[in-house]
Scaffold this active site. Structure first.
Site, PDB file in Angstrom:
ATOM      1  N   SER A 172      34.711  35.708  37.351  1.00 41.09           N
ATOM      2  CA  SER A 172      35.967  35.159  37.294  1.00 41.09           C
ATOM      3  C   SER A 172      36.212  33.691  37.667  1.00 41.09           C
ATOM      4  O   SER A 172      35.692  32.848  37.237  1.00 41.09           O
ATOM      5  CB  SER A 172      36.939  36.068  38.066  1.00 41.09           C
ATOM      6  OG  SER A 172      38.060  35.948  37.824  1.00 41.09           O
ATOM      7  N   ASP A 186      38.934  42.319  28.487  1.00 41.24           N
ATOM      8  CA  ASP A 186      39.116  41.180  29.353  1.00 41.24           C
ATOM      9  C   ASP A 186      40.079  40.233  28.599  1.00 41.24           C
ATOM     10  O   ASP A 186      39.878  39.882  27.811  1.00 41.24           O
ATOM     11  CB  ASP A 186      38.008  40.657  30.064  1.00 41.24           C
ATOM     12  CG  ASP A 186      38.232  39.488  31.267  1.00 41.24           C
ATOM     13  OD1 ASP A 186      39.243  39.604  31.745  1.00 41.24           O
ATOM     14  OD2 ASP A 186      37.220  38.996  31.492  1.00 41.24           O
TER      15      ASP A 186
END
Length: 318
Positions: free
Chosen positions: A164, A261
């Site tokens: 991330s 995602d």
């Protein structure tokens, strides 16, 4: 003359995650619990180390049990939007307890300084300093020696990785490694970007345009002085003034994305940008279609979590 206390009020927040008050205090109500290292773990002994006291940078280092050969070294940068999470959190500790024996590698999980108390680019500098410190242990008499690295680390196989926001950090550190030397001529062999956080003022692919407001707000929250805002090269790798991506300072790279995602389109976009850049390294895209953001961190024991970890283990040892 009597003074009256002015009640503190909220000056900025990301609801449920972080609130900044007028008196300078910061609340992170969803910050996960931290856990101590376990030097006696049966498969992945760990300990906490201090990399720097000024600025304050530390790390948790993991070693496979009873290593018999020199091992790859993975310097890992955790996620959390640059303002959240910790290398010492329960979720990361449990992830690496499963990752280490499968990957058969040393991991240095960096505890960098968080925004907004330490706005970007503080975390980038902390992570670069951490990589420099790892490389410095290849010297005959390092200043701040770490025996696990000295005795068991292969300094010809140094990698960086992150999930991330940590994947974003990986990109920026790999770019820096392309223009700045590491101590003792240590080279960065590979980079692992897991569901990396990138953005821009324009949408890409099938991206939901509503995300722009959130990521623009997040970026301004963690880096309020960023030239170019959400098109700053640190978050938009081809933003105005960005150096050419063919200058990446590693030989191999894997970009991991997940089908469910919200950042999936950006990961694929980044992969395509590298592919077209003229960079001479070996590039790979790994996708798990039915999973969401950082599933392997939260559920390393799951079938898909194990699949990704084993794939990354192959990447570290190929």
């Amino acid at each position: 003359m009597a003074t009256t206390d002015v009640p503190k009020h909220i000056i900025s927040e990301i609801p449920t995650y972080i609130t900044v008050y007028s008196d300078g205090t910061v609340d992170r109500p969803r910050q996960p619990p931290t856990v101590p290292p376990n030097p006696n773990h049966p498969n992945s002994p760990s300990k906490d180390i201090i990399i720097s006291q000024n600025p304050n940078i530390s790390a948790r280092i993991y070693l496979p049990k009873n290593p018999t050969t020199k091992l790859p070294i993975l310097v890992f940068f955790h996620g959390g939007g640059f303002f959240f999470e910790s290398a010492f959190s329960k979720v990361h500790h449990e992830h690496f307890n499963i990752f280490i024996p499968l990957a058969n590698s040393i991991v240095v999980s960096v505890e960098y300084r968080l925004a907004p108390e330490h706005p970007l680019p503080a975390c980038y500098n902390d992570c670069w300093n951490s990589l420099q410190w790892v490389a410095s242990n290849s010297a005959k008499n390092p200043v701040n020696p770490e025996p696990w690295l000295i005795n068991h680390g292969d300094f010809n196989r140094v990698f960086i990785g992150g999930a991330s926001a940590g994947g974003n950090i990986v990109h920026n550190i790999a770019m820096r490694a392309g223009s700045e030397a590491l101590p003792n001529d240590v080279k960065l062999l590979g980079a692992i970007l897991q569901h990396p956080l990138f953005y821009s003022s324009y949408p890409v692919g099938l991206e939901n345009v509503k995300l722009k407001d959130f990521y623009s707000y997040l970026w301004n929250f963690v880096y309020p002085s960023a030239p170019g805002g959400i098109d700053n090269p640190m978050v938009n790798p081809v933003g105005i003034g960005a150096p050419s991506l063919d200058g990446l300072g590693c030989d191999r790279m894997i970009v991991c994305v997940a089908g469910k995602d919200k950042l999936r389109e950006r990961g694929v976009w980044y992969y395509e940008l590298i592919k077209k850049s003229g960079w001479k390294g070996k590039l790979e895209l790994f996708e798990e279609e039915d999973e969401d953001h950082v599933y392997h961190i939260f559920h390393p024991e799951s079938e898909s979590g194990q699949k990704l970890i084993k794939h990354l283990a192959s990447f570290l040892h190929e």
